[in-house]
Scaffold this active site. Structure first.
Site, PDB file in Angstrom:
ATOM      1  CE  LYS A 158       8.179  23.322  12.723  1.00 28.08           C
ATOM      2  NZ  LYS A 158       9.589  23.911  12.369  1.00 28.08           N
ATOM      3  CD  GLN A 193       9.795  28.179  13.108  1.00 34.11           C
ATOM      4  OE1 GLN A 193       9.781  26.656  13.499  1.00 34.11           O
ATOM      5  NE2 GLN A 193       8.637  27.306  11.851  1.00 34.11           N
ATOM      6  CG  ASP A 233      15.655  23.290  11.745  1.00 31.75           C
ATOM      7  OD1 ASP A 233      13.964  22.239  11.117  1.00 31.75           O
ATOM      8  OD2 ASP A 233      14.976  24.165  12.236  1.00 31.75           O
TER       9      ASP A 233
HETATM   10  N1  LUD Z   1      12.288  27.845  10.643  1.00 32.34           N
HETATM   11  C1  LUD Z   1      11.072  26.453   9.158  1.00 32.34           C
HETATM   12  N2  LUD Z   1      10.325  28.257   9.042  1.00 32.34           N
HETATM   13  C2  LUD Z   1       9.355  28.374   8.202  1.00 32.34           C
HETATM   14  N3  LUD Z   1       1.102  23.923   7.128  1.00 32.34           N
HETATM   15  C3  LUD Z   1       8.171  25.257   8.444  1.00 32.34           C
HETATM   16  C4  LUD Z   1       6.653  24.982   7.916  1.00 32.34           C
HETATM   17  C5  LUD Z   1       4.253  22.973   8.756  1.00 32.34           C
HETATM   18  N4  LUD Z   1      13.518  26.465  11.618  1.00 32.34           N
HETATM   19  C6  LUD Z   1      13.114  26.276  11.159  1.00 32.34           C
HETATM   20  O1  LUD Z   1       8.229  24.433   9.243  1.00 32.34           O
HETATM   21  O2  LUD Z   1      11.255  23.989   9.438  1.00 32.34           O
HETATM   22  C7  LUD Z   1      11.282  24.826   9.556  1.00 32.34           C
HETATM   23  N5  LUD Z   1      12.226  24.956  11.032  1.00 32.34           N
HETATM   24  N6  LUD Z   1       9.575  26.161   8.414  1.00 32.34           N
HETATM   25  N7  LUD Z   1       6.791  25.552   8.118  1.00 32.34           N
HETATM   26  C8  LUD Z   1       8.235  26.373   6.868  1.00 32.34           C
HETATM   27  C9  LUD Z   1       9.734  27.038   7.520  1.00 32.34           C
HETATM   28  C10 LUD Z   1      10.847  26.562   9.817  1.00 32.34           C
HETATM   29  C11 LUD Z   1       4.987  25.587   7.034  1.00 32.34           C
HETATM   30  C12 LUD Z   1       4.040  25.181   6.903  1.00 32.34           C
HETATM   31  C13 LUD Z   1       3.649  23.955   7.933  1.00 32.34           C
HETATM   32  C14 LUD Z   1       5.897  24.110   8.867  1.00 32.34           C
HETATM   33  C15 LUD Z   1       2.531  23.048   7.650  1.00 32.34           C
HETATM   34  O3  LUD Z   1       1.760  22.250   8.558  1.00 32.34           O
HETATM   35  C16 LUD Z   1       0.369  23.532   6.680  1.00 32.34           C
HETATM   36  C17 LUD Z   1      -0.348  22.673   5.671  1.00 32.34           C
HETATM   37  O4  LUD Z   1       0.304  22.780   4.548  1.00 32.34           O
HETATM   38  O5  LUD Z   1      -1.291  21.549   5.492  1.00 32.34           O
HETATM   39  C18 LUD Z   1      -0.735  24.194   7.238  1.00 32.34           C
HETATM   40  C19 LUD Z   1      -0.616  25.066   8.437  1.00 32.34           C
HETATM   41  C20 LUD Z   1      -1.417  26.311   8.753  1.00 32.34           C
HETATM   42  O6  LUD Z   1      -1.417  27.858   8.698  1.00 32.34           O
HETATM   43  O7  LUD Z   1      -2.824  25.812   8.542  1.00 32.34           O
END
Ligand code: LUD
Ligand code: NAP
Length: 284
Positions: A53, A97, A120
């Protein structure tokens, strides 16, 4: 026919380029969008997502700040931090988060965030507005899923969409947004009997269970659009989705990879919400 791979990472990059231009214009008008992320505890996955982020903000020119707190932080302390951020005019978006340590109520924390800064889209007021169809900040992952489906050129209206998972942050809002796009929606979950009977009828299948590789080609109607929201770290250390990528690729028309599918879209929709929140707060 092998599926076309829906490269979320590439779609995300093109949306980020548009956002960077918009932020550049806003800066000329004296407005720099600002996001503050609060991260409690030392969960490695959460730290990795929050770094993503921060990087996304830097890419588009959003000012970002990460507040790191240890796992012993109290709920009252966290509410105090949020109340200060609510008052800070340079902070347009606040994100705490999840998950939080068990002694902190996620509901209490989400409700402490002022809805105008709820990037969010998790506050009950934001959720309520979304359900009614009022203009509001949409939850990032569900919004990212809809944007990805639209990029395939697939007409959502009239299609049968099946969503597996009914969490507040993914399954429920994805199903609602698909319905608002005029799909006919079936919601499945862990108590669904004969899951395969439902998934086999799906023109659009969205999987958000957190169960690695639970969906195989036997679940998928030939030609379906399959969106894999799952991000699971398996024992080998590898990151995998909820869908068996190799075999579902043989039957689907479009399929998202993990990593590089929905994840980058989630972060991009957060950047978009931060820009929207900043503009709304500045009366633009
Ligand atoms: N909490 C989220 N908790 C978990 N994957 C995310 C997520 C990017 N308050 C709040 O950001 O929106 C949220 N708001 N969440 N998540 C999950 C959830 C939260 C999960 C994966 C990724 C955000 C991401 O960028 C990459 C991908 O799929 O290509 C891989 C990242 C890696 O670890 O290599
Ligand atoms: P969650 O809160 O654990 O919810 C999982 C949902 O899946 C629940 O509704 C559960 O049903 C259902 N489910 C579990 N096992 C099932 C089964 N065998 N058959 C049918 N349904 C089943 O998880 P979440 O927060 O929605 O996240 C789901 C996955 O998406 C996770 O892998 C998470 O890491 C990932 N995620 C990715 C992003 C991203 O940006 N890519 C964002 C958020 C989450 P019940 O309601 O009956 O328990």
């Amino acid at each position: 026919m092998a599926a076309t791979i829906l490269q979320g990472k590439e779609v995300a990059a093109s949306i980020r380029a548009e956002l960077a231009e918009e932020v550049n214009e806003l800066k000329k008008q004296g407005l720099t969008p600002g996001l503050t992320v609060v991260l409690v505890g030392d969960d490695p996955a959460s730290h990795s997502y929050v770094r993503g982020k921060e990087k996304g903000c830097a890419e588009v020119g959003i000012r970002s700040e990460i507040i790191l707190k240890d796992a012993a932080t109290t709920e009252a302390e966290l509410v105090g931090i949020i109340e200060e951020l609510n008052q800070n005019p340079n902070v347009h978006g606040i994100l705490v988060q999840l998950p939080l340590p068990a002694h902190i109520s996620e509901t209490a924390i989400i409700e402490a965030i002022h809805p105008s800064k709820d990037v969010d889209g998790f506050h009950p007021i934001s959720v309520g507005n979304m359900v009614i169809g009022n203009k509001t900040l949409l939850p990032c992952t569900p919004h990212g899923v809809i944007e990805l489906i639209k990029r395939t050129g697939t007409e959502i209206a009239g299609k049968h969409a099946v969503v597996i998972g009914r969490s507040n942050i993914v399954g429920k809002p994805v199903a609602l947004l698909l319905q608002q796009e005029n799909a006919t929606v079936t919601m499945c979950h862990s108590r669904t009997q004969n899951l395969q009977e439902f998934t086999q009828k799906a023109d659009i299948l969205v999987v958000a269970t957190g169960k690695p590789h639970m969906i195989g080609k036997e679940h998928v109607k030939p030609g379906a659009v399959v969106i894999d929201v799952g991000v699971n770290r398996i024992e080998s250390g590898k990151l995998v989705g909820d869908v068996k990528f190799d075999e579902v690729q043989e039957v689907a028309s479009y399929l998202t990879p993990v990593p590089g599918g929905v994840g980058p879209m989630t972060i991009t929709m957060l950047l978009k919400n931060t820009v929207l929140a900043a503009k709304a707060q500045a009366g633009l």
